[in-house]
Design an enzyme around this catalytic site. Structure first.
Site, short mmCIF file in Angstrom:
data_model
loop_
_atom_site.label_atom_id
_atom_site.label_comp_id
_atom_site.label_asym_id
_atom_site.label_seq_id
_atom_site.Cartn_x
_atom_site.Cartn_y
_atom_site.Cartn_z
N TRP A 102 0.83 -1.21 0.00
CA TRP A 102 0.00 0.00 0.00
C TRP A 102 0.85 1.25 0.00
O TRP A 102 0.55 2.21 -0.72
CB TRP A 102 -1.00 -0.02 1.16
CG TRP A 102 -2.05 -1.06 0.94
CD1 TRP A 102 -2.25 -2.19 1.68
CD2 TRP A 102 -3.03 -1.10 -0.11
NE1 TRP A 102 -3.28 -2.92 1.16
CE2 TRP A 102 -3.78 -2.28 0.06
CE3 TRP A 102 -3.34 -0.26 -1.17
CZ2 TRP A 102 -4.83 -2.63 -0.79
CZ3 TRP A 102 -4.38 -0.62 -2.02
CH2 TRP A 102 -5.11 -1.78 -1.82
N ASP A 176 -1.77 6.51 6.23
CA ASP A 176 -2.84 5.67 5.67
C ASP A 176 -3.21 4.65 6.75
O ASP A 176 -2.47 3.71 6.99
CB ASP A 176 -2.35 4.98 4.40
CG ASP A 176 -3.37 4.00 3.81
OD1 ASP A 176 -4.44 3.79 4.42
OD2 ASP A 176 -3.07 3.42 2.74
N LYS A 200 -12.82 -1.57 5.81
CA LYS A 200 -12.08 -2.56 6.59
C LYS A 200 -12.65 -2.61 8.02
O LYS A 200 -13.00 -3.66 8.51
CB LYS A 200 -10.59 -2.23 6.63
CG LYS A 200 -9.97 -1.84 5.28
CD LYS A 200 -9.86 -3.00 4.32
CE LYS A 200 -9.52 -2.61 2.88
NZ LYS A 200 -8.30 -1.88 2.65
C1 LIG Z 1 -7.71 -1.39 1.27
C2 LIG Z 1 -6.61 -0.40 1.42
C3 LIG Z 1 -6.44 0.66 0.54
C4 LIG Z 1 -7.28 0.85 -0.72
O1 LIG Z 1 -8.56 1.16 -0.46
P1 LIG Z 1 -9.60 1.34 -1.67
O2 LIG Z 1 -10.82 1.76 -0.93
O3 LIG Z 1 -9.73 0.03 -2.37
O4 LIG Z 1 -9.08 2.40 -2.57
C5 LIG Z 1 -5.43 1.57 0.78
N1 LIG Z 1 -4.60 1.42 1.84
C6 LIG Z 1 -4.73 0.39 2.69
C7 LIG Z 1 -3.79 0.28 3.83
C8 LIG Z 1 -5.73 -0.55 2.51
O5 LIG Z 1 -5.86 -1.58 3.37
#
Ligand SMILES: *Cc1c(COP(=O)(O)O)cnc(C)c1O
Length: 373
Positions: A102, A176, A200
């Site tokens: 990521w 993030d 998530k």
């Molecule tokens: C799932 C995830 C993303 C991407 O999210 P989307 O909603 O699919 O764009 C980005 N960073 C992390 C750490 C993730 O787990």
């Protein structure tokens, strides 16, 4: 009603059953309004109260200081990989700490909007470790430093956020936190901006949470789309354009559920117990293995491999031992354990909605499977 299976999906992920039931009860007629939440004007009094309550509950749960704005946006974590540089990068230097897929993606996307540099990378350790902050090469003119505090695919997590000031940098830290927001407490004094997709740990897909220090607003590049301009979104209380109303409503129900469970501190203790249970099963077995340095193992996403007869970790999802494991798991009511396609093997995601009993059921199944191979 029959008990639902335990769902270990990495995302979109399991939601608390109480939240789903509450939404089902109010599906056709929310609180006597005669409308489904999906049918409400986002500017009407009903939805305004839903949205304000959600924001207030989230601020309380995450202990977000008043110096930060909470924004409800769209586009997911991946869109933020562009929206953050458009808002904070000023076309200049942006530093990235690479700790897995990521953060790599974030770095690549930001390179389109300025000079994206790598301050540190765990790639040489196959992303099984996080480079010590004291070794990071932070640019003196960095507009911000980006980290992914929990790498959902590689299963590594910062146990504590880096203190950039102590490292001699005045740059804001961008985090993030998509896959572990609200699973543990967070030191806002070290953060400039944090973002995450809701799917998530907070609710359904469609909602993206951004928490940004107010003094960082107003720096957007002229090419930044208006709907993604943090200052405009903040000035309009996340209603610059139509927000993802139903996803905000579902996240709001999840926040109320989190409060009923004792808040983030109580969840953090539960999450720690869940992670310990699974890692100790893996470490105590001859069959299972997790490659991550124990000091940075994720509490939320636990990738693991089965070994073959020679003791080698099996990544290939079509290996008969892997397919047998997944088939047996499904039959035992344990869903979505297949690993991410880029690393293979298995992955169990243990977000807030996963009860300790679910992890116990997984561990029981893993031990039984090991006895039988
Ligand atoms: C799932 C995830 C993303 C991407 O999210 P989307 O909603 O699919 O764009 C980005 N960073 C992390 C750490 C993730 O787990």
């Amino acid at each position: 009603m029959m008990a639902r299976p335990y769902n270990f999906s990495a995302g979109p992920a399991a939601m608390p059953e109480e939240v789903l039931q509450s939404a089902a009860r109010d599906m056709l007629n929310w609180q006597g309004s005669g409308m489904s939440v999906m049918e409400m004007s986002h500017r009407g009094k009903e939805f305004t109260s839903i949205c304000e309550t959600a924001e207030r509950d989230l601020r309380e749960l995450l202990a977000v200081p008043d110096s930060f704005a909470i924004l409800f946006m769209q586009g997911g974590g991946l869109a933020e990989n562009a929206i953050v540089p458009l808002n904070l990068g000023q076309g200049g230097v942006m530093d990235f700490v690479l700790t897995g897929s990521w953060s790599e993606k974030s770095h690549q996307e930001a390179a389109r909007y300025g000079s994206a540099r790598i301050a540190a990378s765990g790639q040489a350790q196959a992303f099984c470790a996080i480079p010590a902050p004291s070794t990071w090469q932070i640019s003196s003119n960095a507009q911000y430093v980006h980290v992914c505090s929990n790498e959902t695919i590689h299963g590594v997590e910062f146990d504590e956020l880096p203190d950039l000031q102590a490292l001699g940098s005045a740059a804001p830290l961008v985090v993030d936190f998509s896959s572990h927001v609200a699973s543990r407490s967070l030191q806002w004094s070290r953060v400039g901006l944090a973002f995450g997709g809701a799917q998530k740990n907070l609710g359904p897909a469609g909602l993206t949470l951004v928490v940004v220090r107010k003094d960082l607003l107003g720096r957007a590049l002229p090419i930044c789309p208006s709907a993604f301009n943090y200052q405009l979104v903040a000035q309009n209380n996340s209603m610059y354009n139509t927000p993802p109303t139903y996803a905000i409503y579902m996240a709001g129900l999840t926040f109320q559920w989190l409060k009923s469970q004792g808040g983030v501190a109580a969840l953090e203790a539960r999450n720690l117990a869940k992670a310990r249970l699974l890692y100790s099963c893996i470490d105590g077995s001859q069959l299972y293995t997790n490659p991550v340095d124990p000091s940075v193992r994720s509490r939320m996403n636990v990738p693991f491999f089965l070994r073959d007869e020679k003791g080698q970790a099996i990544a290939d999802p079509s290996h008969p031992r892997n397919t047998a494991f997944l088939e047996g798991a499904r039959a035992a009511g344990l869903l979505q354990l297949k690993g991410h396609k880029s690393v293979g093997g298995m992955r169990a995601s243990l977000y807030n909605a996963m009860p300790l009993e679910g992890v116990q059921a997984l561990v029981d199944y893993m031990r039984e499977f090991e006895r039988e191979v």
